[in-house]
Design a protein around this motif. Structure first.
Motif, PDB file in Angstrom:
ATOM      1  N   VAL A 168      -2.886   1.653  -1.206  1.00 38.19           N
ATOM      2  CA  VAL A 168      -3.687   2.888  -1.155  1.00 38.19           C
ATOM      3  C   VAL A 168      -5.160   2.580  -1.383  1.00 38.19           C
ATOM      4  CG1 VAL A 168      -4.121   5.097  -2.306  1.00 38.19           C
ATOM      5  CG2 VAL A 168      -1.768   4.373  -1.843  1.00 38.19           C
ATOM      6  N   LEU A 169      -5.423   1.667  -2.346  1.00 37.63           N
ATOM      7  CA  LEU A 169      -6.806   1.286  -2.630  1.00 37.63           C
ATOM      8  C   LEU A 169      -7.448   0.618  -1.419  1.00 37.63           C
ATOM      9  CD1 LEU A 169      -9.097   1.012  -4.715  1.00 37.63           C
ATOM     10  CD2 LEU A 169      -8.108  -1.182  -5.399  1.00 37.63           C
ATOM     11  N   PHE A 170      -6.682  -0.226  -0.715  1.00 36.70           N
ATOM     12  CA  PHE A 170      -7.199  -0.887   0.477  1.00 36.70           C
ATOM     13  C   PHE A 170      -7.518   0.131   1.572  1.00 36.70           C
ATOM     14  CE2 PHE A 170      -6.405  -2.920   4.616  1.00 36.70           C
ATOM     15  CZ  PHE A 170      -7.385  -3.910   4.567  1.00 36.70           C
ATOM     16  N   ILE A 171      -6.602   1.085   1.790  1.00 34.39           N
ATOM     17  CA  ILE A 171      -6.832   2.118   2.806  1.00 34.39           C
ATOM     18  C   ILE A 171      -8.038   2.982   2.430  1.00 34.39           C
ATOM     19  CG2 ILE A 171      -5.842   4.172   3.901  1.00 34.39           C
ATOM     20  CD1 ILE A 171      -3.082   2.873   3.569  1.00 34.39           C
ATOM     21  N   LEU A 172      -8.102   3.326   1.148  1.00 31.10           N
ATOM     22  CA  LEU A 172      -9.233   4.131   0.679  1.00 31.10           C
ATOM     23  C   LEU A 172     -10.553   3.384   0.870  1.00 31.10           C
ATOM     24  CD1 LEU A 172     -10.296   6.652  -0.793  1.00 31.10           C
ATOM     25  CD2 LEU A 172      -9.893   5.453  -2.955  1.00 31.10           C
ATOM     26  N   ALA A 173     -10.525   2.074   0.617  1.00 32.31           N
ATOM     27  CA  ALA A 173     -11.741   1.271   0.793  1.00 32.31           C
ATOM     28  C   ALA A 173     -12.199   1.282   2.246  1.00 32.31           C
ATOM     29  CB  ALA A 173     -11.492  -0.163   0.324  1.00 32.31           C
ATOM     30  N   TRP A 218       6.053  -2.812 -10.688  1.00 35.05           N
ATOM     31  CA  TRP A 218       5.460  -3.704  -9.676  1.00 35.05           C
ATOM     32  C   TRP A 218       5.383  -3.008  -8.320  1.00 35.05           C
ATOM     33  CZ3 TRP A 218       2.820  -7.839 -10.746  1.00 35.05           C
ATOM     34  CH2 TRP A 218       3.061  -8.515 -11.951  1.00 35.05           C
ATOM     35  N   HIS A 219       6.419  -2.200  -8.012  1.00 37.19           N
ATOM     36  CA  HIS A 219       6.365  -1.450  -6.756  1.00 37.19           C
ATOM     37  C   HIS A 219       5.207  -0.450  -6.765  1.00 37.19           C
ATOM     38  CE1 HIS A 219      10.913  -2.245  -5.853  1.00 37.19           C
ATOM     39  NE2 HIS A 219      10.137  -3.312  -5.630  1.00 37.19           N
ATOM     40  N   MET A 220       5.018   0.215  -7.891  1.00 35.76           N
ATOM     41  CA  MET A 220       3.915   1.176  -8.016  1.00 35.76           C
ATOM     42  C   MET A 220       2.561   0.481  -7.898  1.00 35.76           C
ATOM     43  SD  MET A 220       4.907   4.290  -8.246  1.00 35.76           S
ATOM     44  CE  MET A 220       3.395   4.996  -8.867  1.00 35.76           C
ATOM     45  N   TYR A 251      -9.905   1.557 -12.908  1.00 35.93           N
ATOM     46  CA  TYR A 251      -8.698   2.344 -13.166  1.00 35.93           C
ATOM     47  C   TYR A 251      -7.450   1.456 -13.037  1.00 35.93           C
ATOM     48  CZ  TYR A 251      -5.052   5.867 -12.546  1.00 35.93           C
ATOM     49  OH  TYR A 251      -3.902   6.612 -12.644  1.00 35.93           O
ATOM     50  N   GLY A 252      -7.376   0.688 -11.928  1.00 37.15           N
ATOM     51  CA  GLY A 252      -6.232  -0.204 -11.733  1.00 37.15           C
ATOM     52  C   GLY A 252      -6.152  -1.269 -12.801  1.00 37.15           C
ATOM     53  N   GLY A 253      -7.322  -1.783 -13.228  1.00 35.79           N
ATOM     54  CA  GLY A 253      -7.322  -2.805 -14.269  1.00 35.79           C
ATOM     55  C   GLY A 253      -6.771  -2.300 -15.580  1.00 35.79           C
ATOM     56  N   VAL A 276       2.017  -0.323  -4.216  1.00 38.25           N
ATOM     57  CA  VAL A 276       1.614   0.885  -3.491  1.00 38.25           C
ATOM     58  C   VAL A 276       0.178   1.250  -3.821  1.00 38.25           C
ATOM     59  CG1 VAL A 276       2.035   3.366  -3.252  1.00 38.25           C
ATOM     60  CG2 VAL A 276       3.969   1.768  -3.308  1.00 38.25           C
ATOM     61  N   GLY A 277      -0.183   1.104  -5.093  1.00 39.11           N
ATOM     62  CA  GLY A 277      -1.554   1.414  -5.514  1.00 39.11           C
ATOM     63  C   GLY A 277      -2.578   0.530  -4.815  1.00 39.11           C
ATOM     64  N   LEU A 278      -2.257  -0.775  -4.685  1.00 39.46           N
ATOM     65  CA  LEU A 278      -3.179  -1.691  -4.013  1.00 39.46           C
ATOM     66  C   LEU A 278      -3.325  -1.354  -2.533  1.00 39.46           C
ATOM     67  CD1 LEU A 278      -2.153  -5.091  -5.672  1.00 39.46           C
ATOM     68  CD2 LEU A 278      -4.233  -3.751  -6.078  1.00 39.46           C
TER      69      LEU A 278
END
Length: 306
Positions: A54-59, A45-47, A21-23, A50-52
Motif C-alpha cells: 500500500v505504501l508503494f502504491i501510495l508513493a 507479517w502478512h499485515m 508510522y510503519g517504523g 500489505v502495508g508495504l
C-alpha cells in the motif's frame, strides 16, 4: 544543489510520515505497547507486507500528483512572468518614448532652422542634453533591475560599512538638499557593518534620498536612523514632507508606478527608484515597507542582514 519543488516537498513530507508510522508499528508491534515486541505471528507479517505494498502504491500516486502539481505551478508562474514581462515592456517603451520624442523634436528644429538665434539654439541643446541624461538614467535603472532579477548569484558581496556609504551620499547631495531648502540628518552609529554589495547598498540609500528630495517638498527634513539586532540592522528613513495617501503606500515599490505621472517626469524621475530599493533590500536578505510618518510625511522601514 538542485532546489526542491513544492510538489517534491509535499511528496517527501507525506512519505516520511508513513515511513515513521510503519517504523513505530514494527518496533512496538502496535501503539499500545511501550517495549520492543518482534513480529511473531504470521498474520503480523502478512499485515506488514500489505502495508508495504500500500505504501508503494501510495508513493507512486503521490509522485504522480507531485509532478502534476509542479507542472501546474510552473505554468502559472510562466503565465504571471509573461504578463509582467509584457507590462514591463510596454512601460519601458512608453517611458522611452517621451525623451526620445523630445530629443528628435529639438534636433529636427535645429537642423531645419540653420539661422536660428544663438540663445534659442543653446536652449534647445540644453533641453536635448537633459532628455538624454534622463534616458541614460532610465537605461541604467533597467540594467540594475535586470541584473538583480536574472543574475543575483553573480553579484559579489563583501564586508561594507553602511555609515561610510551614507556619509558619502550626504556630501554628494549637499548642494541639491540646500537648493530645496531641506535638511538631511545622519543619525547612524559610527559603524554599521553588513555583508553585502557596496553598489547596491549605495543605490538603496541614494534612491531613498533622491526620492525624498524630489517629492517631499521644499523645507522638509530627512532623517536616517538604525537599530542593531542579533542578525540584522533595521533602518528607518523618514521625512516630514507632504507624504503619500494611505491607498498608494502598497504600490510605491511597483515598477513605473507614479502618484502624479506628469510631475514625476518633470522632476526627472524614472519610476524605478523604489523598485531598485526593494529588490536590493531583498537581495540582502531583508524586507522593506512604507508607512505614513506622524504627523505628516513618509517613512521607510527596512532591514539588511549582517
Amino acid at each position: 544543489m538542485k532546489k526542491l519543488t513544492e510538489g517534491r516537498k509535499m511528496f517527501i513530507t507525506v512519505l516520511t510520515i508513513f515511513i515513521f508510522y510503519g517504523g513505530f508499528f514494527i518496533i512496538f508491534n502496535d501503539f499500545d505497547r511501550r517495549v520492543w515486541a518482534p513480529l511473531s505471528d504470521t498474520w503480523d507479517w502478512h499485515m506488514l507486507g500489505v502495508g508495504l505494498v500500500v505504501l508503494f502504491i501510495l508513493a507512486l500516486i503521490l509522485l504522480r500528483y507531485a509532478h502534476r502539481m509542479d507542472e501546474r505551478i510552473s505554468r502559472e508562474q510562466a503565465q504571471k512572468e509573461n504578463i509582467l514581462r509584457r507590462q514591463l515592456t510596454q512601460n519601458i517603451a512608453h517611458e522611452l518614448k517621451t525623451p526620445v520624442a523630445s530629443i528628435l523634436g529639438y534636433t529636427e528644429t535645429l537642423l531645419e532652422n540653420p539661422n536660428i538665434d544663438s540663445q534659442t539654439e543653446r536652449q534647445f541643446i540644453e533641453r536635448t542634453h537633459t532628455q538624454a541624461e534622463r534616458l541614460t538614467h532610465l537605461l541604467q535603472d533597467i540594467s540594475t533591475l535586470n541584473r538583480m532579477d536574472f543574475a543575483p548569484d553573480l553579484i559579489n558581496k563583501e564586508r561594507i560599512d553602511v555609515a561610510r556609504i551614507f556619509s558619502d551620499i550626504v556630501l554628494e547631495t549637499q548642494l541639491s538638499v540646500a537648493q530645496h531648502q531641506m535638511t538631511l540628518r545622519n543619525c547612524l552609529p559610527n559603524e554599521v557593518i553588513i555583508h553585502g554589495n557596496a553598489t547596491l547598498v549605495y543605490s538603496i540609500f541614494r534612491n531613498l534620498v533622491d526620492n525624498a528630495i524630489k517629492y517631499a517638498g521644499r523645507g522638509a527634513t530627512m532623517e536616517l536612523a538604525a537599530e542593531q539586532h542579533m542578525r540584522y540592522w533595521q533602518f528607518t528613513f523618514s521625512d516630514n514632507g507632504v507624504g503619500v495617501p494611505l491607498e498608494h503606500l502598497s504600490r510605491l515599490f511597483e515598477r513605473f508606478y507614479r502618484l502624479d505621472k506628469g510631475r514625476s517626469r518633470k522632476l526627472g524621475g524614472t519610476g524605478l527608484g523604489l523598485s531598485i530599493v526593494k529588490n536590493a533590500v531583498q537581495l540582502h536578505g531583508g524586507e522593506i515597507h512604507a508607512e505614513q510618518n506622524q504627523p505628516h510625511g513618509l517613512k521607510f522601514i527596512f532591514t539588511l542582514h549582517k
